[in-house]
Design an enzyme around this catalytic site. Sequence first.
Site, PDB file in Angstrom:
ATOM      1  N   SER A   5      25.096  -4.439 -59.837  1.00 44.99           N
ATOM      2  CA  SER A   5      24.754  -3.864 -60.980  1.00 44.99           C
ATOM      3  C   SER A   5      24.045  -2.616 -60.927  1.00 44.99           C
ATOM      4  O   SER A   5      23.709  -2.275 -62.060  1.00 44.99           O
ATOM      5  CB  SER A   5      23.721  -5.206 -61.562  1.00 44.99           C
ATOM      6  OG  SER A   5      24.446  -6.615 -61.669  1.00 44.99           O
ATOM      7  N   GLU A  33       7.034  29.784  -1.500  1.00 46.91           N
ATOM      8  CA  GLU A  33       8.502  30.161  -1.482  1.00 46.91           C
ATOM      9  C   GLU A  33       8.637  31.308  -0.922  1.00 46.91           C
ATOM     10  O   GLU A  33       9.858  31.818  -0.346  1.00 46.91           O
ATOM     11  CB  GLU A  33       8.971  30.122  -3.187  1.00 46.91           C
ATOM     12  CG  GLU A  33       9.141  28.681  -3.694  1.00 46.91           C
ATOM     13  CD  GLU A  33      10.249  27.808  -3.029  1.00 46.91           C
ATOM     14  OE1 GLU A  33      11.149  28.382  -2.667  1.00 46.91           O
ATOM     15  OE2 GLU A  33       9.571  26.444  -2.831  1.00 46.91           O
TER      16      GLU A  33
END
Length: 694
Positions: free
Chosen positions: A470, A98
């Site tokens: 229940s 780069e």
Amino acid sequence: MGSDSAFSRENRSFLSKLVRFAWPLVLVVFLGILGGIGFATVIDVPRVDTLSAFSPSLITEIRDSSGTVFATFAKERRLLLSEGKVPEVVQHALLSGEDRNFLQHGGVDAEGVLRAAFKNLLQRRFIGGSTITMQLARKLFLHPKKLWRRKIEEAFLAVELEKRLSKDQILTLYCNVMFFGHGNYGIEAASQSFFGKPASELLVDEAATLIGILQRPSDYSPYRRPDLVLGRRDYVLRRMREEGYLSDADFETAVSRPLEVVTRTAEQLIAPYFAEEVRKDIEQKLGSTALLEQGLVVSTTLDREIQAASESALRNGLIRLDRRLRGWKGVVERVESETDPVKVSGRTTPNLTPGVWNQGRVIDVEPEGADVSLGPEVLRLDRTGIRWTGRSRLTDIVRPGDLIWVSVRDDDSSDPDAEARLELQQIPELEGAVLVLESASGAIRAMVGGWNFTTSKFNRATQARRQVGSAFKPFVFGAALEAGFTAADTFFDAPTAFPAETREPTYSPRNYYREYYGIATMRRALEKSMNVTAVKVMDLVGPDAVVDFAQRSGIASPLPPVPSLALGSADLTPLELASAFAAIGNQGLYVQPYLIEEISDATGRTIQSHRMQARKAMDPEIAYVLTHMLEGVVDQGTATDARHLEVDLAGKTGTTDDYSDAWFVGFTPRYTILVWVGHDAKRPIGRNMSGAVA
């Protein structure tokens, strides 16, 4: 004269060509100087001194009770390297690929700019020439559009960055903020994603691969375009050799290596419903910016071992129920040819871990077996793998082109080279939920909100409101104990009617299977889940007393004071029902359930920590007697199927009238466990699918 004239013409021709070639460059330089002066006076360059307050977006980590990360949330998937921790091999690859003059220039590389300008003139297109510092300036402060104005802004900002930061700081910041594709920001995240290792362990060819990707992350994907990535990697390696970072021998070794990135398989989510509840809680209290960008560390109550057991139990239970109730219902769909577009997870790399489902395509079938393609793998589905369907011939089940769900069988073979075999699978229609709470602390140790989080993010453990049947009866009998009744008091269990005070019809409850027990103790009535007796008890103590007892225990949903409330007609969430049972198991002390122990920021500073919220729900004596009664439900009542578990367990089953909801809620001395099974749309699970059965 003729000769001089010819020479003059040649001179003029050469000068003319030189001028034609050079004037664009001179013009560009001249305009660049004028433009630079002009921009320096009029453009609004961002203030570089704001960099001191800059903090890149970080990953929020969600950790279980042991400190292990099991989920993350982030706007950008980023892992930071500390200053000075950029590996040398990464630095060499970066400078070579780069910015070879990075260590010499002051932010702008004149040689690189001229080189880029010539290329722009010759190729008539915009080519970079940006230094590492200029790229960093663009990433931090500017837009990505390719304009001359931006290039000049880059240059100014790069010079300012070089004034304020050391080269080492610039390199570290660059390696932490740049994008590497596939959601990875920073070299550390990219290294772990692509190579399954930290950046400090990268080989030279791997470092060159990552730096090569930087140029165009969207194009240089090692999964989609490995050929392009390989070419770019080799370019970076050549530049490293030219810059003296690699010897010829090391270069040859590096370029000879294949591009070996970590195989991408379908992500296996860990406790996804739990993690999603944590996410919503953080977002509500701290905001989405804090969640996605500030790198929070969130310590939770999750116990990975209990969570895995809960997920496995629910998944296997739903599969068994579905096979029992539905049998084999057919293939997913058909694919007429390999080129047909299909959504098949098997087209990607399959996960061949035993028990993990993959979707595959049948490519050949005969009565004894079928060959199933799972992406690059072809495995055998034999008669053993379809035994649960009740069929013996594969040709009665599938044909070429069918898409089916399969998993690798765990045959427990001692031969490691034995061929993997498949088992046919089928997605169940039923849904379910599981919760495990630590009764004394309120810590949620496991949460499963459904069959599959990917297909349905609706969390049935916290969001579903269902009739509990229940399972509500313990609160009826608890209110009776508070009113002075004892577990030994007797009631007459027989058909009866309860006249309504308004114009509503008379209420006539009936027992399950229409079986009545005559004179029975209150303990026996709870063990056998006698509906008539439960309604009688509530009628005696008063509906308001039952509502009050249930709400003190942890029920927050509205409870209509009607006779049917005794049989669980109210819609409750599984989480509030589990927390109410936990109050019984916790000697009458209700503790509010919670998921998050502590939240810290990226620096380790504690932002929020859990504070227990508790209240007295009932006297310890009431909780003790009620616990003893619920132990009887497991020992000789409706929940005897749980009796084989090697643990002291008290609990209650729950079933609605039309078998649309099946429950079991129970507790050990330490944990409260809830399981719910049903359909999202209210409809029967199946004939006689009670809480005890389902």
